[in-house]
Structure formats: C-alpha cells, structure tokens
Design an enzyme around this catalytic site. Sequence first.
Site, PDB file in Angstrom:
ATOM      1  N   ASN A   9      -6.953   8.708   3.504  1.00  0.00           N
ATOM      2  CA  ASN A   9      -6.991   8.549   5.036  1.00  0.00           C
ATOM      3  C   ASN A   9      -6.136   9.881   5.441  1.00  0.00           C
ATOM      4  O   ASN A   9      -4.921   9.651   5.314  1.00  0.00           O
ATOM      5  CB  ASN A   9      -6.410   7.211   5.440  1.00  0.00           C
ATOM      6  CG  ASN A   9      -6.331   6.878   6.723  1.00  0.00           C
ATOM      7  OD1 ASN A   9      -6.867   7.850   7.412  1.00  0.00           O
ATOM      8  ND2 ASN A   9      -5.758   5.855   7.249  1.00  0.00           N
ATOM      9  N   LYS A  11      -5.741  10.419   8.368  1.00  0.00           N
ATOM     10  CA  LYS A  11      -5.037  10.164   9.724  1.00  0.00           C
ATOM     11  C   LYS A  11      -5.098  11.375  10.824  1.00  0.00           C
ATOM     12  O   LYS A  11      -6.247  11.934  10.765  1.00  0.00           O
ATOM     13  CB  LYS A  11      -3.510   9.858   9.344  1.00  0.00           C
ATOM     14  CG  LYS A  11      -3.397   8.452   8.846  1.00  0.00           C
ATOM     15  CD  LYS A  11      -2.224   7.803   8.209  1.00  0.00           C
ATOM     16  CE  LYS A  11      -2.207   6.764   7.078  1.00  0.00           C
ATOM     17  NZ  LYS A  11      -0.917   5.893   6.973  1.00  0.00           N
ATOM     18  N   HIS A  95      -7.335  -0.523  10.412  1.00  0.00           N
ATOM     19  CA  HIS A  95      -6.055  -0.258   9.998  1.00  0.00           C
ATOM     20  C   HIS A  95      -4.919  -0.621  10.601  1.00  0.00           C
ATOM     21  O   HIS A  95      -4.791  -0.797  11.845  1.00  0.00           O
ATOM     22  CB  HIS A  95      -6.078   1.695   9.893  1.00  0.00           C
ATOM     23  CG  HIS A  95      -4.920   2.071   9.113  1.00  0.00           C
ATOM     24  ND1 HIS A  95      -3.535   2.032   9.419  1.00  0.00           N
ATOM     25  CD2 HIS A  95      -4.849   2.364   7.825  1.00  0.00           C
ATOM     26  CE1 HIS A  95      -2.865   2.706   8.582  1.00  0.00           C
ATOM     27  NE2 HIS A  95      -3.576   2.811   7.532  1.00  0.00           N
ATOM     28  N   GLU A  97      -2.113   0.726  11.870  1.00  0.00           N
ATOM     29  CA  GLU A  97      -2.041   1.769  12.995  1.00  0.00           C
ATOM     30  C   GLU A  97      -2.619   1.310  14.117  1.00  0.00           C
ATOM     31  O   GLU A  97      -2.219   1.642  15.294  1.00  0.00           O
ATOM     32  CB  GLU A  97      -1.879   3.104  12.325  1.00  0.00           C
ATOM     33  CG  GLU A  97      -0.740   3.599  11.388  1.00  0.00           C
ATOM     34  CD  GLU A  97      -1.031   4.536  10.447  1.00  0.00           C
ATOM     35  OE1 GLU A  97      -1.931   5.437  10.499  1.00  0.00           O
ATOM     36  OE2 GLU A  97      -0.155   4.405   9.220  1.00  0.00           O
ATOM     37  N   GLU A 167      -2.982  -3.324   2.504  1.00  0.00           N
ATOM     38  CA  GLU A 167      -2.052  -2.212   2.762  1.00  0.00           C
ATOM     39  C   GLU A 167      -0.689  -2.989   3.372  1.00  0.00           C
ATOM     40  O   GLU A 167      -0.635  -3.432   4.737  1.00  0.00           O
ATOM     41  CB  GLU A 167      -2.658  -1.207   3.891  1.00  0.00           C
ATOM     42  CG  GLU A 167      -3.518  -0.554   3.283  1.00  0.00           C
ATOM     43  CD  GLU A 167      -3.711   1.005   3.968  1.00  0.00           C
ATOM     44  OE1 GLU A 167      -3.911   1.969   3.312  1.00  0.00           O
ATOM     45  OE2 GLU A 167      -3.794   1.079   4.996  1.00  0.00           O
ATOM     46  N   GLY A 173       3.669   4.858   4.473  1.00  0.00           N
ATOM     47  CA  GLY A 173       4.380   5.965   4.672  1.00  0.00           C
ATOM     48  C   GLY A 173       5.864   5.694   4.791  1.00  0.00           C
ATOM     49  O   GLY A 173       6.860   6.682   5.465  1.00  0.00           O
ATOM     50  N   SER A 213       2.032   4.036   0.196  1.00  0.00           N
ATOM     51  CA  SER A 213       2.749   4.982  -0.587  1.00  0.00           C
ATOM     52  C   SER A 213       2.103   5.261  -2.147  1.00  0.00           C
ATOM     53  O   SER A 213       2.966   5.220  -2.994  1.00  0.00           O
ATOM     54  CB  SER A 213       4.441   4.586  -0.765  1.00  0.00           C
ATOM     55  OG  SER A 213       4.932   4.457   0.598  1.00  0.00           O
ATOM     56  N   GLY A 234      -2.383   7.603   2.066  1.00  0.00           N
ATOM     57  CA  GLY A 234      -2.209   8.392   3.208  1.00  0.00           C
ATOM     58  C   GLY A 234      -1.604   9.701   2.944  1.00  0.00           C
ATOM     59  O   GLY A 234      -2.263  10.709   2.519  1.00  0.00           O
ATOM     60  N   GLY A 235      -0.223   9.679   2.905  1.00  0.00           N
ATOM     61  CA  GLY A 235       0.453  11.036   2.848  1.00  0.00           C
ATOM     62  C   GLY A 235       0.094  11.780   1.468  1.00  0.00           C
ATOM     63  O   GLY A 235      -0.053  13.107   1.514  1.00  0.00           O
TER      64      GLY A 235
HETATM   65  P1  13P Z   1       0.884   6.249   2.738  1.00  0.00           P
HETATM   66  O1  13P Z   1      -0.111   6.489   1.594  1.00  0.00           O
HETATM   67  O2  13P Z   1       1.105   7.306   3.438  1.00  0.00           O
HETATM   68  O3  13P Z   1       2.009   5.280   2.682  1.00  0.00           O
HETATM   69  O4  13P Z   1      -0.296   5.722   3.778  1.00  0.00           O
HETATM   70  C1  13P Z   1      -1.150   4.550   3.353  1.00  0.00           C
HETATM   71  C2  13P Z   1      -2.259   4.390   4.584  1.00  0.00           C
HETATM   72  O5  13P Z   1      -1.834   3.851   5.743  1.00  0.00           O
HETATM   73  C3  13P Z   1      -3.578   4.722   4.119  1.00  0.00           C
HETATM   74  O6  13P Z   1      -4.522   4.090   4.985  1.00  0.00           O
END
Ligand code: 13P
Length: 249
Positions: A9, A11, A95, A97, A167, A173, A213, A234-235
């Site tokens: 992702n 983002k 998600h 967010e 998640e 994050g 993470s 994500g990251g």
């Molecule tokens: P991180 O891997 O940055 O923690 O993000 C997870 C996420 O929200 C994937 O959708």
Amino acid sequence: MRKLLIAANFKMYKTISEAKEYMNRFLPLVKNVSDVDIVLAGQAILLPLMVELADGSNVEISAQNIHWEDEGAYTGELSSKTAKSFGLTYTILGHSERREYFGETDETVNKRLKNALKNGLKTIFCIGETLSERESGKTFEKVEKQVKEGFKDIAVEDLKNISIAYEPIWAIGTGVTATPEQAQEVHEYIRKLLSTIYSKEIADSFRILYGGSVKPENAKELMEKADIDGALVGGASLDPEKFHKIVLH
Ligand code: 13P
C-alpha cells in the site's frame, strides 16, 4: 491450501517518475515468484501507468479506495467501473486511515464493497482495533462488528473475491508490530467468525492478511502462523528491494 497474498500500500507516496522507477526495479525481482499473489496499490492518478507497466507480469494493481456508485456527482472519488475499464483488478477498502480521517464507516465500507464486487474488483478489506480498544479488551468485539457490518448482504459466491487485512491501528506506521502470537490470535478469531457466519469450507479458504509495520525482518515469523495468509505493507513496501524481501520472506 491458501495461496499467500502480499500487497503493497503506497498510500499517498510516489510521483510519476518514482512509480516508474519502482516498477522497473521491482518487476524483474519478482518475475519468477509463482507461490505468492503480489499486488501494488498506488494513488489513483498513478494507477493507469502502473497497470500499463505491470501488463504481462505476475503483479496486479490495486486502487486504495473506490466509491459505492458506478458514476455520479461525487467530486474527488474514484469509480470502480472506471478503474476496471483501465485494467485494475483489486481495491483496498475500509483502511483505518480512511475510517479515521475521511469519515468512513462500516456502512459506507459495506456499500463500497458491494460496488467493487459488482464491477469485478477483488477486495482487500481492512479491519483492526485502536490501542485503547485493545487495552480495554475490546479487540474481538471490534473486529467482529467490522466483519459483520462490512459484509452485510454480501452474496456467498462473492466471498472468494475478498481478503481481510487485519491491521491493528496501533501497529500502523509506528514500528510496533503485533507479535506473531497477537496477530495469530485475532486471525484465528476472524476465521472462526467466518465459519460461524458462513461455513467451515468458506472460512478455511478465506485469506486473512496481517498489516502493521511488516518489514523484511519480521515477515517470515508472521507468515509462518497458521492463520496468517499474507501481508498488507505500508512503509516497507515503498522500497522495491525491501518489498521484494518481504515477498520472498
Ligand atoms: P505500515 O506497514 O507502514 O505500518 O502500514 C501498514 C498499512 O497501513 C498498510 O495498509
């Protein structure tokens, strides 16, 4: 046996040149991977480019959200019908967010899910609890509500096109990953729930991904757990070499 699904992702990251460079580096790295389904979710404006670059590869491209109507006066939204017409095969929905910053609710996520499935998009459906919900012992209650309300009136034959991404919000994050045991406990709960609502057969074939993470260092121990069928990253997915390592774990 459930085939692993590992999704990136991005983002709201990456310009056009960064996305091109990523695809050019990532696709050759994973070209021989056949035991994992690989998905990349980019910003809406990058999706046509990503679909074009991934054409003929073993990587599928995903939206990060879609609207619940095929078309209409909904400024700033993305139509799944349009996304599908560009060759997209996946969307992320619900998600945290989106839920936290953009007012997404179980009800709106359910509407979006119905539209995505109607238009032939496979869905990565996100759920998870906040830190205070976990600390007050409400994790199972929260994920159960998100599944029950999010999947309301979804036809049984459409379930094969949905994966759940668990998640925990406190792990997104933050660098704090749920331990494999913490994640497994919730995944097992979700699978039992699916078995109760639908059937054991459906629950056993349903993919439940972990997100929060995930990095090359912890991917293996998470995915070794019985009920963890992949990851939403994500990251660590923003770097093609790092994400490649997660895919191979
Ligand atoms: P991180 O891997 O940055 O923690 O993000 C997870 C996420 O929200 C994937 O959708």
